[in-house]
Design a protein around this motif. Structure first.
Motif, short mmCIF file in Angstrom:
data_model
loop_
_atom_site.label_atom_id
_atom_site.label_comp_id
_atom_site.label_asym_id
_atom_site.label_seq_id
_atom_site.Cartn_x
_atom_site.Cartn_y
_atom_site.Cartn_z
N ASP A 1 23.84 -5.85 -11.65
CA ASP A 1 24.15 -4.56 -12.61
C ASP A 1 25.68 -4.11 -12.14
N PHE A 2 26.19 -4.54 -11.10
CA PHE A 2 27.64 -4.04 -10.79
C PHE A 2 28.65 -4.94 -10.96
N GLY A 3 28.32 -6.25 -11.46
CA GLY A 3 29.35 -7.25 -11.65
C GLY A 3 28.77 -8.50 -11.64
N ALA A 4 29.98 -9.36 -12.03
CA ALA A 4 29.53 -11.00 -11.80
C ALA A 4 30.40 -11.70 -10.90
N PHE A 5 29.52 -12.60 -10.19
CA PHE A 5 30.22 -13.34 -8.88
C PHE A 5 30.76 -14.60 -9.44
N ILE A 6 31.99 -14.82 -9.34
CA ILE A 6 32.59 -16.30 -9.75
C ILE A 6 32.98 -17.21 -8.62
N GLN A 7 32.39 -18.36 -8.69
CA GLN A 7 32.69 -19.30 -7.96
C GLN A 7 33.95 -20.27 -8.37
N PHE A 8 34.89 -20.62 -7.43
CA PHE A 8 35.99 -21.74 -7.82
C PHE A 8 35.78 -22.73 -7.31
#
Length: 127
Positions: A18-25
């Motif tokens: 609900d508060f954001g998106a986690f991005i993996q590199f």
């Protein structure tokens, strides 16, 4: 791959909250795109903008005091001429306002006059 402030990199969305998106590199590091950094307009539901498993370009804003990556999608989007704001709730009609004031005045008079309040009784009798 450099993950320094200002860098534009591609990553994969691993989790949406609900508060954001986690991005993996590719190098294994993970960062967060806070909901306020998704779009220039107000984001009510983040799922309308991003999906888990999607590849996306983000801009690295920096690192917080714990060393976690702060990311932005909004910084890569063209800024609209005027940022739309959430709709404001309009005023009620003058007739409604007058009726409400009258009701509140009558209710106050009934409760402060000391007169007993008549209770509703049913005309049906038990058999």
């Amino acid at each position: 791959m450099q993950l320094e402030p200002g860098a534009v990199v591609e990553g994969r969305i691993t989790r949406v909250t609900d508060f954001g998106a986690f991005i993996q590199f590719d190098n294994g590091e993970t960062g967060l795109v806070h909901i306020s950094q998704i779009a220039h307009s107000f984001v009510r539901n983040i799922h309308d903008h991003v999906r888990e498993g999607e590849s996306i370009e983000v801009k690295v804003l920096g690192r917080d005091e714990r060393g976690r990556l702060d990311l932005s999608i909004k910084e890569l989007l063209e800024e609209p001429e005027e940022v739309p704001r959430p709709r404001a709730i309009g005023r009620q009609s003058p007739q409604f306002e007058a009726k409400l004031r009258s009701f509140m005045r009558d209710a106050k008079e009934r409760t402060t006059s000391g007169a007993p309040v008549k209770k509703s009784t049913s005309t049906k009798r038990k058999k």
